[in-house]
Scaffold this motif. Structure first.
Motif, PDB file in Angstrom:
ATOM      1  N   ARG A  48       0.824  -1.221   0.000  1.00  0.00           N
ATOM      2  CA  ARG A  48       0.000   0.000   0.000  1.00  0.00           C
ATOM      3  C   ARG A  48       0.851   1.262   0.000  1.00  0.00           C
ATOM      4  NH1 ARG A  48       0.169  -2.055   5.158  1.00  0.00           N
ATOM      5  NH2 ARG A  48       0.184  -0.626   6.960  1.00  0.00           N
ATOM      6  N   ALA A  50       3.751   1.340  -1.830  1.00  0.00           N
ATOM      7  CA  ALA A  50       4.690   1.168  -2.939  1.00  0.00           C
ATOM      8  C   ALA A  50       4.726   2.374  -3.872  1.00  0.00           C
ATOM      9  CB  ALA A  50       4.360  -0.099  -3.720  1.00  0.00           C
ATOM     10  N   TYR A  51       3.578   2.962  -4.172  1.00  0.00           N
ATOM     11  CA  TYR A  51       3.554   4.097  -5.098  1.00  0.00           C
ATOM     12  C   TYR A  51       4.395   5.240  -4.546  1.00  0.00           C
ATOM     13  CZ  TYR A  51       1.874   8.088  -7.777  1.00  0.00           C
ATOM     14  OH  TYR A  51       1.821   9.220  -8.552  1.00  0.00           O
ATOM     15  N   ALA A  52       4.178   5.578  -3.276  1.00  0.00           N
ATOM     16  CA  ALA A  52       4.953   6.654  -2.648  1.00  0.00           C
ATOM     17  C   ALA A  52       6.436   6.283  -2.594  1.00  0.00           C
ATOM     18  CB  ALA A  52       4.419   6.941  -1.249  1.00  0.00           C
ATOM     19  N   TYR A  54       8.269   4.390  -4.615  1.00  0.00           N
ATOM     20  CA  TYR A  54       8.968   4.513  -5.894  1.00  0.00           C
ATOM     21  C   TYR A  54       9.068   5.961  -6.363  1.00  0.00           C
ATOM     22  CZ  TYR A  54       9.309  -0.519  -6.268  1.00  0.00           C
ATOM     23  OH  TYR A  54       9.629  -1.836  -6.029  1.00  0.00           O
ATOM     24  N   ARG A  55       8.192   6.822  -5.908  1.00  0.00           N
ATOM     25  CA  ARG A  55       8.346   8.248  -6.193  1.00  0.00           C
ATOM     26  C   ARG A  55       9.599   8.788  -5.490  1.00  0.00           C
ATOM     27  NH1 ARG A  55       3.173  11.923  -5.514  1.00  0.00           N
ATOM     28  NH2 ARG A  55       4.703  13.395  -6.373  1.00  0.00           N
TER      29      ARG A  55
END
Length: 312
Positions: A48, A50-52, A54-55
Protein backbone atom coordinates in the motif's frame (compact mmCIF):
# COMPACT_ATOMS: atom_id res chain seq x y z
CA UNK A 1 23.37 -58.41 23.44
CA UNK A 2 20.06 -56.58 23.46
CA UNK A 3 21.53 -53.77 25.52
CA UNK A 4 24.46 -53.39 23.13
CA UNK A 5 22.13 -53.23 20.14
CA UNK A 6 19.95 -50.64 21.87
CA UNK A 7 23.00 -48.56 22.79
CA UNK A 8 24.29 -48.78 19.24
CA UNK A 9 20.91 -47.75 17.88
CA UNK A 10 20.77 -44.80 20.26
CA UNK A 11 24.26 -43.81 19.21
CA UNK A 12 23.27 -43.89 15.54
CA UNK A 13 20.13 -41.87 16.30
CA UNK A 14 22.08 -39.31 18.31
CA UNK A 15 24.59 -38.95 15.50
CA UNK A 16 21.78 -38.53 12.96
CA UNK A 17 20.00 -35.95 15.13
CA UNK A 18 23.25 -34.07 15.68
CA UNK A 19 24.05 -34.10 11.96
CA UNK A 20 20.52 -32.93 11.17
CA UNK A 21 20.75 -30.09 13.69
CA UNK A 22 24.07 -28.99 12.25
CA UNK A 23 22.78 -29.09 8.67
CA UNK A 24 19.71 -27.05 9.65
CA UNK A 25 21.89 -24.59 11.56
CA UNK A 26 24.16 -24.18 8.56
CA UNK A 27 21.09 -23.57 6.39
CA UNK A 28 19.89 -20.86 8.79
CA UNK A 29 23.35 -19.30 8.86
CA UNK A 30 23.40 -19.08 5.06
CA UNK A 31 19.82 -17.79 4.99
CA UNK A 32 20.57 -15.01 7.45
CA UNK A 33 24.21 -14.15 6.92
CA UNK A 34 24.99 -14.73 3.24
CA UNK A 35 25.35 -11.68 1.02
CA UNK A 36 22.05 -10.02 -0.01
CA UNK A 37 22.07 -9.38 -3.76
CA UNK A 38 18.35 -9.63 -4.48
CA UNK A 39 16.65 -6.46 -5.72
CA UNK A 40 14.81 -4.96 -2.72
CA UNK A 41 11.03 -4.81 -3.19
CA UNK A 42 8.27 -3.83 -0.75
CA UNK A 43 6.91 -6.67 1.39
CA UNK A 44 3.32 -7.80 0.77
CA UNK A 45 2.15 -5.89 3.84
CA UNK A 46 3.85 -2.76 2.51
CA UNK A 47 2.42 -2.76 -1.01
CA UNK A 48 0.00 0.00 0.00
CA UNK A 49 3.05 2.25 0.34
CA UNK A 50 4.69 1.17 -2.94
CA UNK A 51 3.55 4.10 -5.10
CA UNK A 52 4.95 6.65 -2.65
CA UNK A 53 8.12 4.58 -2.18
CA UNK A 54 8.97 4.51 -5.89
CA UNK A 55 8.35 8.25 -6.19
CA UNK A 56 11.05 8.74 -3.55
CA UNK A 57 13.34 6.37 -5.45
CA UNK A 58 12.83 8.39 -8.66
CA UNK A 59 13.71 11.56 -6.73
CA UNK A 60 16.88 9.91 -5.37
CA UNK A 61 18.00 8.88 -8.86
CA UNK A 62 17.47 12.40 -10.18
CA UNK A 63 19.10 14.48 -7.44
CA UNK A 64 22.79 15.45 -7.80
CA UNK A 65 25.02 13.38 -5.54
CA UNK A 66 28.55 12.14 -5.10
CA UNK A 67 29.74 8.53 -4.85
CA UNK A 68 32.08 7.92 -1.95
CA UNK A 69 34.36 4.90 -1.66
CA UNK A 70 35.69 3.47 1.58
CA UNK A 71 38.45 0.86 1.44
CA UNK A 72 38.38 -1.59 4.34
CA UNK A 73 41.90 -1.57 5.76
CA UNK A 74 42.23 -5.19 6.86
CA UNK A 75 40.65 -7.08 3.95
CA UNK A 76 40.71 -4.62 1.06
CA UNK A 77 36.91 -4.78 0.80
CA UNK A 78 35.34 -1.69 -0.73
CA UNK A 79 32.30 0.10 0.69
CA UNK A 80 30.19 2.50 -1.39
CA UNK A 81 27.99 5.41 -0.30
CA UNK A 82 26.01 8.25 -1.84
CA UNK A 83 26.58 11.76 -0.51
CA UNK A 84 23.79 14.26 -1.12
CA UNK A 85 24.89 17.79 -0.17
CA UNK A 86 22.35 20.16 1.30
CA UNK A 87 20.94 22.85 -0.97
CA UNK A 88 22.57 25.50 1.23
CA UNK A 89 26.04 24.98 2.66
CA UNK A 90 25.87 23.57 6.19
CA UNK A 91 27.87 21.65 8.74
CA UNK A 92 24.84 19.53 9.68
CA UNK A 93 25.32 16.01 8.29
CA UNK A 94 23.41 12.79 8.78
CA UNK A 95 24.95 9.35 8.26
CA UNK A 96 22.23 6.76 7.79
CA UNK A 97 22.13 2.96 7.83
CA UNK A 98 19.61 0.77 6.00
CA UNK A 99 17.97 -2.53 6.92
CA UNK A 100 18.92 -6.09 5.99
CA UNK A 101 18.30 -6.95 2.35
CA UNK A 102 18.06 -3.25 1.46
CA UNK A 103 20.50 -0.64 0.15
CA UNK A 104 20.98 3.12 0.02
CA UNK A 105 18.27 3.47 -2.64
CA UNK A 106 15.68 2.07 -0.23
CA UNK A 107 16.50 4.96 2.11
CA UNK A 108 15.29 7.47 -0.48
CA UNK A 109 12.37 8.64 1.65
CA UNK A 110 14.66 9.36 4.60
CA UNK A 111 17.30 10.95 2.37
CA UNK A 112 14.66 13.33 1.01
CA UNK A 113 13.24 14.08 4.46
CA UNK A 114 16.62 15.00 5.95
CA UNK A 115 17.64 16.83 2.77
CA UNK A 116 14.54 19.00 3.21
CA UNK A 117 15.53 19.53 6.85
CA UNK A 118 18.76 21.10 5.62
CA UNK A 119 21.21 18.21 6.17
CA UNK A 120 24.02 16.88 4.09
CA UNK A 121 23.22 13.17 3.76
CA UNK A 122 25.64 10.24 3.58
CA UNK A 123 23.87 6.96 2.78
CA UNK A 124 26.15 3.90 2.50
CA UNK A 125 25.44 0.46 1.11
CA UNK A 126 26.28 -1.61 4.15
CA UNK A 127 28.57 -4.62 4.21
CA UNK A 128 27.38 -7.43 1.87
CA UNK A 129 24.65 -5.23 0.39
CA UNK A 130 24.19 -3.23 -2.80
CA UNK A 131 27.40 -2.00 -4.40
CA UNK A 132 29.54 -2.64 -1.31
CA UNK A 133 31.78 -5.66 -0.92
CA UNK A 134 31.46 -8.33 1.73
CA UNK A 135 30.54 -12.01 1.78
CA UNK A 136 28.54 -12.02 5.01
CA UNK A 137 26.04 -9.69 6.66
CA UNK A 138 27.25 -8.78 10.14
CA UNK A 139 24.09 -7.10 11.50
CA UNK A 140 26.00 -4.14 12.86
CA UNK A 141 29.00 -5.80 14.48
CA UNK A 142 31.52 -5.18 11.70
CA UNK A 143 29.50 -2.35 10.18
CA UNK A 144 30.12 -0.20 13.22
CA UNK A 145 33.83 -0.15 12.31
CA UNK A 146 32.94 0.86 8.75
CA UNK A 147 30.83 3.69 10.17
CA UNK A 148 33.70 4.99 12.27
CA UNK A 149 35.54 5.37 8.97
CA UNK A 150 32.53 7.01 7.31
CA UNK A 151 32.46 9.51 10.19
CA UNK A 152 36.13 10.29 9.56
CA UNK A 153 35.43 10.93 5.87
CA UNK A 154 32.55 13.25 6.77
CA UNK A 155 34.87 15.24 9.02
CA UNK A 156 37.37 15.52 6.18
CA UNK A 157 34.62 16.71 3.82
CA UNK A 158 32.57 18.99 6.06
CA UNK A 159 35.25 20.13 8.49
CA UNK A 160 36.01 19.90 12.19
CA UNK A 161 32.95 22.02 13.00
CA UNK A 162 30.64 19.31 11.60
CA UNK A 163 27.56 18.31 13.57
CA UNK A 164 26.76 14.67 12.85
CA UNK A 165 23.49 12.82 13.37
CA UNK A 166 23.43 9.01 13.17
CA UNK A 167 20.23 7.36 11.92
CA UNK A 168 19.36 3.75 11.22
CA UNK A 169 16.34 1.58 10.60
CA UNK A 170 16.06 -2.14 11.55
CA UNK A 171 19.57 -3.56 11.02
CA UNK A 172 20.65 0.05 10.53
CA UNK A 173 19.31 0.86 13.98
CA UNK A 174 21.44 -2.03 15.19
CA UNK A 175 24.45 -0.48 13.50
CA UNK A 176 24.05 3.00 15.00
CA UNK A 177 23.21 1.75 18.49
CA UNK A 178 26.19 -0.64 18.50
CA UNK A 179 28.23 2.32 17.30
CA UNK A 180 27.01 4.30 20.33
CA UNK A 181 29.25 2.20 22.57
CA UNK A 182 32.40 3.24 20.71
CA UNK A 183 34.63 6.22 21.41
CA UNK A 184 32.92 8.59 18.99
CA UNK A 185 34.27 11.97 17.88
CA UNK A 186 32.78 14.99 19.63
CA UNK A 187 31.13 16.01 16.35
CA UNK A 188 28.63 13.15 16.67
CA UNK A 189 25.76 14.85 18.48
CA UNK A 190 22.72 12.51 18.47
CA UNK A 191 21.25 9.17 17.35
CA UNK A 192 17.87 8.13 15.95
CA UNK A 193 17.16 4.38 15.97
CA UNK A 194 14.03 3.10 14.21
CA UNK A 195 12.82 -0.45 15.05
CA UNK A 196 16.12 -1.83 16.27
CA UNK A 197 16.81 -5.12 18.08
CA UNK A 198 18.45 -5.74 21.45
CA UNK A 199 21.13 -8.09 20.13
CA UNK A 200 21.54 -10.43 17.20
CA UNK A 201 21.09 -13.56 19.35
CA UNK A 202 17.78 -12.36 20.80
CA UNK A 203 16.47 -11.49 17.35
CA UNK A 204 17.61 -14.86 15.97
CA UNK A 205 15.85 -16.74 18.79
CA UNK A 206 12.69 -14.70 18.31
CA UNK A 207 12.55 -15.51 14.58
CA UNK A 208 13.49 -19.14 15.22
CA UNK A 209 10.41 -19.49 17.40
CA UNK A 210 8.15 -17.35 15.23
CA UNK A 211 9.05 -18.89 11.86
CA UNK A 212 10.07 -22.45 12.75
CA UNK A 213 8.42 -22.98 16.18
CA UNK A 214 11.74 -24.13 17.63
CA UNK A 215 13.42 -23.40 20.97
CA UNK A 216 16.86 -21.74 21.05
CA UNK A 217 18.78 -24.90 22.01
CA UNK A 218 20.61 -26.47 20.21
CA UNK A 219 20.16 -24.39 17.05
CA UNK A 220 21.21 -20.96 18.30
CA UNK A 221 24.52 -22.16 19.85
CA UNK A 222 25.33 -24.00 16.61
CA UNK A 223 24.53 -21.02 14.38
CA UNK A 224 26.47 -18.78 16.76
CA UNK A 225 29.49 -21.09 16.51
CA UNK A 226 29.32 -21.14 12.70
CA UNK A 227 28.99 -17.37 12.70
CA UNK A 228 31.97 -16.99 15.02
CA UNK A 229 34.07 -19.19 12.72
CA UNK A 230 33.05 -17.50 9.47
CA UNK A 231 32.18 -13.91 10.45
CA UNK A 232 34.10 -13.43 13.69
CA UNK A 233 31.53 -12.94 16.46
CA UNK A 234 28.97 -14.86 18.50
CA UNK A 235 25.39 -13.74 18.06
CA UNK A 236 24.66 -12.46 21.56
CA UNK A 237 27.93 -10.53 21.65
CA UNK A 238 26.60 -8.26 18.90
CA UNK A 239 24.54 -6.33 21.42
CA UNK A 240 22.89 -2.96 20.98
CA UNK A 241 21.70 -2.99 24.59
CA UNK A 242 25.19 -3.43 26.01
CA UNK A 243 26.57 -0.70 23.77
CA UNK A 244 23.79 1.68 24.81
CA UNK A 245 24.82 1.26 28.45
CA UNK A 246 27.88 3.33 27.45
CA UNK A 247 25.88 5.85 25.43
CA UNK A 248 25.45 9.38 26.70
CA UNK A 249 24.31 10.91 23.39
CA UNK A 250 20.70 12.10 22.99
CA UNK A 251 18.83 9.22 21.37
CA UNK A 252 15.36 8.93 19.85
CA UNK A 253 13.98 5.40 19.70
CA UNK A 254 11.11 4.74 17.26
CA UNK A 255 9.15 1.50 16.93
CA UNK A 256 5.81 0.40 15.49
CA UNK A 257 3.45 -1.19 17.98
CA UNK A 258 2.47 -3.82 15.38
CA UNK A 259 6.01 -4.95 14.53
CA UNK A 260 6.09 -8.74 14.38
CA UNK A 261 9.58 -9.00 12.85
CA UNK A 262 11.55 -7.09 15.47
CA UNK A 263 9.24 -7.09 18.50
CA UNK A 264 8.46 -3.71 20.02
CA UNK A 265 9.71 -4.67 23.49
CA UNK A 266 13.27 -4.59 22.14
CA UNK A 267 13.16 -0.80 21.75
CA UNK A 268 11.80 -0.53 25.30
CA UNK A 269 14.86 -2.46 26.53
CA UNK A 270 17.24 -0.37 24.46
CA UNK A 271 15.59 2.82 25.69
CA UNK A 272 15.97 1.68 29.29
CA UNK A 273 19.66 0.86 28.74
CA UNK A 274 20.67 4.17 27.15
CA UNK A 275 22.32 6.57 29.60
CA UNK A 276 21.98 9.89 27.77
CA UNK A 277 18.92 12.09 27.14
CA UNK A 278 16.36 9.94 25.39
CA UNK A 279 12.91 9.75 23.86
CA UNK A 280 10.77 6.77 22.88
CA UNK A 281 8.01 6.99 20.28
CA UNK A 282 5.79 3.93 19.77
CA UNK A 283 3.84 4.39 16.53
CA UNK A 284 0.27 3.04 16.56
CA UNK A 285 -0.58 0.64 13.74
CA UNK A 286 2.94 0.48 12.31
CA UNK A 287 4.57 -2.82 11.43
CA UNK A 288 8.25 -3.37 10.79
CA UNK A 289 9.91 -0.40 9.04
CA UNK A 290 6.48 1.18 8.59
CA UNK A 291 6.51 4.05 11.09
CA UNK A 292 7.42 6.64 8.46
CA UNK A 293 4.94 5.31 5.92
CA UNK A 294 1.99 5.11 8.32
CA UNK A 295 2.21 8.84 9.03
CA UNK A 296 5.04 10.74 7.29
CA UNK A 297 3.87 14.10 8.64
CA UNK A 298 3.89 12.92 12.27
CA UNK A 299 7.24 11.17 11.71
CA UNK A 300 8.89 14.31 10.37
CA UNK A 301 7.38 16.41 13.18
CA UNK A 302 8.67 14.00 15.85
CA UNK A 303 12.16 14.06 14.32
CA UNK A 304 12.14 17.87 14.05
CA UNK A 305 11.11 18.24 17.68
CA UNK A 306 13.86 15.87 18.82
CA UNK A 307 16.46 17.71 16.77
CA UNK A 308 15.26 21.09 17.99
CA UNK A 309 15.78 19.92 21.56
CA UNK A 310 18.97 17.90 21.23
CA UNK A 311 20.77 18.83 18.01
CA UNK A 312 20.30 22.44 16.88
Amino acid sequence: MGFKKAAAALGVMSTAVGAGAFMFSNYLFKLGMNRKDEEPVPQTSQLRFAYAYYRYVDWFHAIPKEEWVLNEVDTGEKMIASYVPAEEETNKTIIMAHGVGCNRETMANFIKMYHELGFNVLAPDDRAHGDSDGKYVSYGWKDRIDYLRWIKLVLEKVGEDAKILLFGISMGAGIVTMLSGEDLPKQVKAIIADCGYTNVGDEFNYLLKDMFHLPPYPIEPLVSAINWYKVGYRLHNASCTEALKKNDLPTLFIHGDSDIYVPTYMSYENYAASKGPKQLWIVPGAGHEESFWVNPVAYKKRVKNFLRTHFD
